[in-house]
Design an enzyme around this catalytic site. Structure first.
Site, short mmCIF file in Angstrom:
data_model
loop_
_atom_site.label_atom_id
_atom_site.label_comp_id
_atom_site.label_asym_id
_atom_site.label_seq_id
_atom_site.Cartn_x
_atom_site.Cartn_y
_atom_site.Cartn_z
N ASN A 7 -16.79 10.98 42.88
CA ASN A 7 -15.51 11.24 41.86
C ASN A 7 -14.27 10.11 42.10
O ASN A 7 -13.89 9.69 43.73
CB ASN A 7 -14.39 11.81 42.07
CG ASN A 7 -13.38 12.41 41.31
OD1 ASN A 7 -12.72 11.41 41.16
ND2 ASN A 7 -13.31 13.29 41.16
N GLU A 34 -13.96 11.03 37.08
CA GLU A 34 -12.27 10.90 36.81
C GLU A 34 -12.60 9.10 36.72
O GLU A 34 -12.11 8.26 36.91
CB GLU A 34 -11.84 11.39 38.00
CG GLU A 34 -10.79 12.03 38.45
CD GLU A 34 -10.11 12.66 39.10
OE1 GLU A 34 -8.81 12.60 38.51
OE2 GLU A 34 -10.19 13.20 40.05
N ASP A 149 -18.16 16.70 40.56
CA ASP A 149 -17.03 17.19 41.53
C ASP A 149 -17.03 18.58 40.79
O ASP A 149 -16.55 17.99 39.51
CB ASP A 149 -15.73 16.15 40.83
CG ASP A 149 -14.67 16.29 41.62
OD1 ASP A 149 -14.48 18.13 42.04
OD2 ASP A 149 -13.50 16.32 41.54
N ASN A 151 -15.20 20.70 42.06
CA ASN A 151 -13.64 21.42 42.28
C ASN A 151 -13.46 22.75 42.88
O ASN A 151 -13.02 23.71 42.09
CB ASN A 151 -12.79 21.32 41.09
CG ASN A 151 -11.81 20.69 40.82
OD1 ASN A 151 -11.02 20.28 41.79
ND2 ASN A 151 -12.14 19.20 40.00
N ASP A 220 -17.69 17.95 46.34
CA ASP A 220 -18.94 17.15 44.66
C ASP A 220 -20.00 17.71 45.43
O ASP A 220 -21.11 17.81 47.01
CB ASP A 220 -18.13 15.79 45.72
CG ASP A 220 -17.57 16.03 45.49
OD1 ASP A 220 -16.79 15.55 43.77
OD2 ASP A 220 -16.18 15.89 46.13
N ASP A 249 -9.68 9.71 46.63
CA ASP A 249 -9.72 10.37 47.43
C ASP A 249 -10.85 11.19 47.78
O ASP A 249 -10.88 12.15 48.40
CB ASP A 249 -8.35 11.77 46.90
CG ASP A 249 -8.97 11.85 45.58
OD1 ASP A 249 -9.74 11.77 45.12
OD2 ASP A 249 -7.89 12.91 45.82
N HIS A 250 -11.99 11.27 46.94
CA HIS A 250 -13.48 11.64 47.68
C HIS A 250 -14.24 10.48 48.05
O HIS A 250 -13.76 9.65 47.66
CB HIS A 250 -14.09 12.31 46.11
CG HIS A 250 -13.43 13.03 45.50
ND1 HIS A 250 -13.91 14.18 45.16
CD2 HIS A 250 -11.77 13.07 44.57
CE1 HIS A 250 -12.96 14.94 44.51
NE2 HIS A 250 -12.11 14.29 43.61
#
Length: 261
Positions: A7, A34, A149, A151, A220, A249-250
């Site tokens: 991501n 994303e 991802d 989530n 992930d 941030d991943h």
């Protein structure tokens, strides 16, 4: 053969990091989530210059998924057939590989915002549709890899502070049950096929020095059908890009299959 998911939290911002990572880690397939850009803004020339083909389902500002591959994909599917959704969250394609074709799915599963919210209910409904579609995909494509991802942190060991997160979005029991439902289809969590270091995470909040404190979540995942799980020799999280300037941030998650590329 190496499959990866990442991501990137805006491909427009992170494109130099993606191409640099591919140069250092020349995986065969990289699933991105994303993208945050429309199809007509997808950096096809830069991806081609890096030695990759691409299929994508973009969306301005939000969402968006892609698969980068060394060889072209075919039979491309965008979003979940039969599930009406304006958000671009899924793309799938079929790739030739030693031993037979592999069906690859890149998914950006809904976040859910907060337990009990409309976005949370959307997430659970989306997962029900995703589950039904993947069941059909497994019938058509025995060699199926679903990367993305999700989530969802499947277990407490995937959470830096389980007590703090208990009952929250990303770890709530209905979400974890949805994730287990995918495993019950016959998919395996590639990361958990192997002994892993404790406190292994793939996402860290930008706030409160989350990465520096390793205050993260493992959300992930690389899920593999049984024929591919038997071939999986390794699955790791590459934390290096999270330490970049202006990082996503991943972090990428990489699975290695015992196939000649």
């Amino acid at each position: 053969m190496h499959l990866a998911t990442w991501n990137v939290n805006s491909l427009n911002i992170r494109l130099p990091q993606v191409t640099a990572w591919l140069q250092a880690n020349p995986v065969d397939l990289l699933c991105l989530q994303e993208l945050k850009l429309a199809d007509d803004k997808f950096p096809a020339a830069a991806i081609e210059a890096a030695g990759y083909h691409a299929v994508c389902a973009g969306q301005k500002t939000y969402n968006g998924v892609a698969i980068l591959s060394r060889t072209p994909g075919r039979d491309v599917t965008r979003n979940i057939p039969g599930y009406e959704d304006l958000q671009q969250r899924v793309i799938a394609a079929t790739y030739d590989a030693p031993g037979g074709e592999i069906r690859v799915v890149s998914a950006y599963c809904p976040n859910g915002q907060a337990v009990g919210s409309q976005k949370y209910e959307y997430k659970l409904a989306w997962y029900r549709a995703f589950h039904a579609w993947l069941a059909d995909q497994l019938l058509q494509y025995p060699r199926l890899a679903v990367l993305g991802d999700y989530n969802i942190a499947p277990e407490d060991r995937d959470v830096h502070d389980p007590a703090k997160w208990e009952g929250s979005v990303l770890v709530s029991e209905p979400e974890r049950e949805a994730f287990r439902g995918l495993l019950n289809l016959g998919l395996a969590d590639a990361f958990r096929l192997f002994e892993q270091p404790p406190r292994s995470f793939s996402w860290w909040d930008y706030r409160q020095l989350g990465f520096r404190r390793n205050a993260g979540l493992r959300i992930d995942h690389v899920l593999l059908s049984a024929p591919l799980a038997r071939l999986c020799a390794e699955c790791t999280i590459d934390k290096t890009p999270r330490g970049n300037e202006q990082p996503s941030d991943h972090a990428p998650v990489v699975a290695m299959l015992g196939l000649a590329a």
